[in-house]
Scaffold this active site. Structure first.
Site, PDB file in Angstrom:
ATOM      1  CB  SER A 186      -0.713   0.161   1.098  1.00 26.04           C
ATOM      2  OG  SER A 186      -2.128   1.369   1.140  1.00 26.04           O
ATOM      3  CD  GLU A 219      -5.899  -4.526  -3.169  1.00 23.72           C
ATOM      4  OE1 GLU A 219      -5.663  -3.913  -1.579  1.00 23.72           O
ATOM      5  OE2 GLU A 219      -4.475  -4.609  -4.054  1.00 23.72           O
ATOM      6  CG  HIS A 227      -6.077  -2.667   0.809  1.00 22.50           C
ATOM      7  ND1 HIS A 227      -5.207  -2.597   0.101  1.00 22.50           N
ATOM      8  CD2 HIS A 227      -5.417  -2.196   1.854  1.00 22.50           C
ATOM      9  CE1 HIS A 227      -4.557  -1.589   0.179  1.00 22.50           C
ATOM     10  NE2 HIS A 227      -3.727  -0.818   1.076  1.00 22.50           N
TER      11      HIS A 227
END
Length: 541
Positions: free
Chosen positions: A200, A320, A416
């Site tokens: 990320s 995600e 995610h």
């Protein structure tokens, strides 16, 4: 457990490993058969004259410094209750927050083992190297020296001021990598076999470091998990700083912000930016082009051939968006808005109606929240990584993966950050179950972790490199482990996408999908709904 309690619970003994660093000797601990060193400073505390300034080396020390406990973590606001259910973000008090940790199977200069350096995520506003899921024991167990570090977050690391240089947090990362290059041999690592990996915001950071001429020679390979190379518009950062300044009733300068209590600064930062998310956009802290460490937009630089000799491993999770939408209840709000929400996604993605229409045709039964989530994820993440992989097919190998295993907790899916416990093979850590649920498959963790180790050791994670057929390794899927072009249909929509100023004509019978929507007002409605958090509320960003 704070640092003092942790040190008391794990007192040093004469048999503990001692290693010399550039500033002095440190004493670690043997744990589960590997040597662990925690809280080693790689830069001076970023306060006083160093506040909002680039990092400088720490002061040397005499004797042997104890490295048995995690060092202080950078100032940051806590996660909201909605995200705190799923994510852990420990706080260790203290000023000396620019510190790092090393897990090694064989301390000493003769080992020359491959090294992996972890850059944590957290939207550049949260996270630290002390998150339990990031335990490096499994990497050291498998013959890799694992390094993790802290860097300044939020306004402390990424505020944009007229009287201070930008990107201080990224400069902290550079300083940590320089420390690794200089010191890791004494811990058993090979400074010429360094792989950086991050997720990320950590992957976004690595994208900037890859494109920077100042990092040449500091790492040999890179892994980008769920984060694209990108830069943030300077005005977006300035707007957030100005909002903070108004709230605090101080000038929008580094000198004025340095006089504000750190806890109040973090609290204000979270408050003024709480109405935006990666899905909906809004003011956010990010890496900006600075003409120095980041001389140009990282994606543009990489597409033009920067770091073309550095092998890459990169990928994403299948869903995600679910971590951004499910905890806040935004899923239900988007589903209620339906076609109006899809029009809002057009504004977020700067595209015409042909794109959401293409997603609806491909997935006629999907709820609006999944269409919006997949569309925005493709625009922000998968399409840039596809472009980057395509640009490198005639040069250095690039490997692409997708993590498809779905969380055992309701609604999260393959969201995610879910892959982190599998990459670190740390599923037994209680904090990993907060996101994956109890009983996550250990064999999948061994499989994924093993691929990362193979990439660090010999540059090949175990599946075909990216070529014209677009091979993607699927972790946790139901079919073949390697699928060719699983996202190509969606990526083709972005290759031919019209802009909002040049809308495509919907096919007959489908025009009602977007009829009557006002995209920008829709985005504002979604941000206001229920006080949904901004990127400061984004779990990893």
């Amino acid at each position: 457990m704070d640092r003092a309690d942790e040190a008391t619970a794990n007192p040093p003994t004469p048999s503990d490993p001692v290693v010399r660093t550039p500033c002095g000797a440190v004493r670690g601990r043997y744990e589960k058969g590997v040597a662990v060193f925690r809280g080693i400073p790689f830069a001076a505390p970023p306060y006083g004259p160093h506040r909002f300034r680039p990092p400088v080396p720490p002061e040397p020390w005499d004797g042997v410094r104890d490295a048995g406990a995690f060092g202080p973590t950078p100032p940051k606001p806590p996660y909201s209750d909605a995200f705190g259910r799923y994510l852990s973000d420990p706080v260790v008090a203290g000023d000396d927050c620019l510190n790092l940790n090393v897990w090694t199977p064989e301390p000493g200069p003769g080992a020359r083992l491959p090294v992996m350096v972890w850059v944590h995520g957290g939207a550049l506003t949260r996270g630290s190297s002390a998150v339990p899921v990031y335990d490096g024991t499994a990497f050291a167990r498998d013959g890799v020296v694992l390094v993790s570090f802290n860097y300044r977050l939020g306004v402390e690391g990424y505020g944009l001021f007229p009287d201070a240089p930008p990107n201080s947090g990224l400069r902290d990362q550079l300083a940590a990598l320089e420390w690794v290059h200089e010191a890791i041999t004494e811990f058993g690592g090979d400074p010429d076999r360094v792989t950086v990996f991050g997720e990320s915001a950590g992957a976004i950071s690595i994208g900037a470091l890859l494109a920077s001429p100042r990092t040449r020679g500091l790492f040999r390979q890179a892994v980008l998990q769920s984060g694209p190379p990108e830069s943030t518009e300077r005005e977006k950062v300035r707007r957030l700083v100005r909002r903070m300044a108004t709230k605090l009733k101080v000038p929008a300068t580094a000198a004025a912000f340095a006089e504000v209590d750190r806890a109040l600064l973090a609290e204000t930062q979270a408050e003024v930016g709480r109405r935006a998310t990666p899905i909906l956009g809004g003011p956010a802290f990010g890496i900006v082009v600075d003409g120095d460490l980041v001389p140009r937009d990282p994606l543009e630089a990489l597409l033009d051939g920067a770091a073309g000799d550095i092998p890459l491993l990169m990928g994403w999770t299948s869903e995600e968006h679910r971590l951004w939408l499910v905890p806040t209840g935004l899923t239900e709000r988007i589903d209620r808005l339906g076609a109006v929400a899809l029009a809002g996604a057009m504004a977020r993605c700067h595209c015409g109606p042909d794109v959401p229409l293409g997603y609806r045709i491909a997935h006629p039964d999907a709820p609006a929240s999944d269409l919006v989530g997949q569309m925005v994820t493709d625009y922000l993440l998968r399409y840039p990584l596809h472009r980057l992989a395509d640009s490198r097919t005639e040069r250095t190998p690039t490997y692409v993966y997708e993590f498809a295993w779905r969380s055992l907790l309701p609604g999260l899916g393959a969201c995610h950050a879910l892959e982190l416990g599998f990459v670190f093979d740390s599923a037994e850590v209680p904090e990993a179950a907060k996101l994956a649920g109890p009983g996550a498959p250990r064999e999948l963790a061994h499989e994924m972790h093993g691929a990362w180790v193979r990439f660090a050791v010999d540059g090949d994670p175990g599946w075909p490199a990216w070529d014209a057929t677009h091979p993607v390794r699927i972790f946790g899927g139901d079919g073949d482990p390697v699928v060719h072009g699983p996202r190509d249909t969606a990526m083709a929509l972005w290759e031919t996408a019209s802009t909002p100023l040049e809308p495509a004509t919907p096919p007959t019978g489908t025009g009602s999908l977007l009829r009557g929507a006002v995209p920008l007002s829709t985005v504002r409605r979604l941000r206001r709904a229920g006080g949904v958090g901004r990127r400061d509320e984004d779990p990893l960003g």
